[in-house]
Design a protein around this motif. Structure first.
Motif, short mmCIF file in Angstrom:
data_model
loop_
_atom_site.label_atom_id
_atom_site.label_comp_id
_atom_site.label_asym_id
_atom_site.label_seq_id
_atom_site.Cartn_x
_atom_site.Cartn_y
_atom_site.Cartn_z
N ASP A 293 0.83 -1.21 0.00
CA ASP A 293 0.00 0.00 0.00
C ASP A 293 0.87 1.26 0.00
O ASP A 293 0.44 2.32 -0.46
CB ASP A 293 -0.91 0.02 1.23
CG ASP A 293 -2.03 -1.00 1.14
OD1 ASP A 293 -2.33 -1.47 0.02
OD2 ASP A 293 -2.61 -1.34 2.19
N GLU B 80 -8.63 -11.02 7.47
CA GLU B 80 -9.48 -10.35 6.49
C GLU B 80 -10.50 -11.34 5.95
O GLU B 80 -10.15 -12.47 5.61
CB GLU B 80 -8.63 -9.80 5.33
CG GLU B 80 -7.78 -8.60 5.68
CD GLU B 80 -8.59 -7.33 5.85
OE1 GLU B 80 -9.71 -7.25 5.29
OE2 GLU B 80 -8.12 -6.41 6.54
N GLU C 113 -6.25 -11.58 -2.67
CA GLU C 113 -6.54 -10.18 -2.32
C GLU C 113 -6.68 -9.99 -0.82
O GLU C 113 -6.19 -9.00 -0.25
CB GLU C 113 -7.82 -9.73 -3.04
CG GLU C 113 -7.67 -9.62 -4.55
CD GLU C 113 -8.99 -9.36 -5.26
OE1 GLU C 113 -10.04 -9.54 -4.60
OE2 GLU C 113 -8.97 -8.98 -6.45
N ARG D 42 -4.30 -7.70 1.74
CA ARG D 42 -4.79 -6.70 2.70
C ARG D 42 -4.26 -6.99 4.11
O ARG D 42 -3.82 -6.07 4.82
CB ARG D 42 -6.33 -6.69 2.72
CG ARG D 42 -6.97 -6.19 1.43
CD ARG D 42 -8.44 -5.87 1.64
NE ARG D 42 -9.22 -7.01 2.11
CZ ARG D 42 -9.81 -7.89 1.31
NH1 ARG D 42 -9.70 -7.77 -0.01
NH2 ARG D 42 -10.52 -8.89 1.82
N ASN E 20 -0.51 -6.18 4.31
CA ASN E 20 -0.28 -4.73 4.36
C ASN E 20 -0.66 -4.16 5.73
O ASN E 20 0.00 -3.23 6.22
CB ASN E 20 -1.08 -4.03 3.26
CG ASN E 20 -0.30 -3.91 1.96
OD1 ASN E 20 0.67 -3.17 1.88
ND2 ASN E 20 -0.72 -4.66 0.96
N SER E 21 -1.69 -4.70 6.34
CA SER E 21 -2.08 -4.26 7.68
C SER E 21 -0.96 -4.51 8.67
O SER E 21 -0.59 -3.63 9.47
CB SER E 21 -3.36 -4.98 8.11
OG SER E 21 -3.71 -4.62 9.43
#
Length: 203
Positions: free
Chosen positions: A41, A170, A183, A187, A190-191
């Motif tokens: 990100d 997620e 995907e 996420r 990246n968190s």
């Protein structure tokens, strides 16, 4: 029987045998329709230059991983004892290497540290971030992508070690398929990378 005829007959039999075997065995696995990767990100802007003393650098090492993650496939934890893999889901390289690269990009973008990788740290390793990628797959019991990273920060003198565990989940949706699983894992990764960067920025 002339020698030439015997040779032709032998070659023909060999060809027939090869065709028969080809119907039973595949010479290679069918490739997946696409390959998955992790996109950060946050990433350093092009042309960004930083200078640091040896002790101010940070080397992010490729994390260790359990056997189920030493593959380019996405594991699915069915229960406490069984693991399957998402059909047609395959990373471009081992998830531990992808996660290390995503961490490096994120930390470099969100902190003032000079971030090195394993190919550069011999010159000026500074602090080192090691750890274990404990989970990087799907929990079928909750239909969630799960990433668990046990970080270990070693100071430049190697005398102080600080550990911290990071976990992110997620939702995937009703069906565990390659694209939504990839995907969701992106996420979650990246968190965690953002949390690690915040932690290191204050360290």
């Amino acid at each position: 029987m002339p020698h030439r005829f015997r040779s032709l007959r032998t070659s023909a039999l060999a060809a027939i045998g090869a065709l028969a075997l080809s119907g039973c065995f595949s010479l290679g696995a069918k490739p997946p329709p696409f390959l998955l990767t992790l996109d950060p990100d946050a990433a350093p802007a092009a042309g960004t230059a930083r200078t640091a003393a040896d002790a101010a650098t940070l080397t992010i090492l490729i994390p260790t991983a359990p056997q189920k993650l030493r593959t380019t496939r996405i594991p699915v934890q069915q229960d406490g004892a069984s693991v399957a893999y998402v059909k047609d889901a395959q990373w471009v390289e081992a998830p531990s290497r992808l996660f290390q690269r995503l961490l490096s990009e994120t930390v470099a973008a969100r902190t003032n540290r000079v971030v090195l990788d394993e190919g550069q740290y011999l010159t000026a390793p500074g602090e080192q971030l090691a750890g274990q990628l404990m989970e990087f797959g799907v929990d079928a019991r909750t239909n969630e992508a799960v990433v668990v990273y046990q970080a270990m920060l070693v100071n430049s003198g190697g005398k102080t070690v600080t550990q911290r565990r990071f976990e992110a989940r997620e939702p995937i949706g009703s069906a565990v398929e390659a694209k939504p699983a990839g995907e969701a894992l992106t996420r979650a990764a990246n968190s965690i990378a953002g949390e690690v960067a915040d932690w290191l920025g204050g360290a």
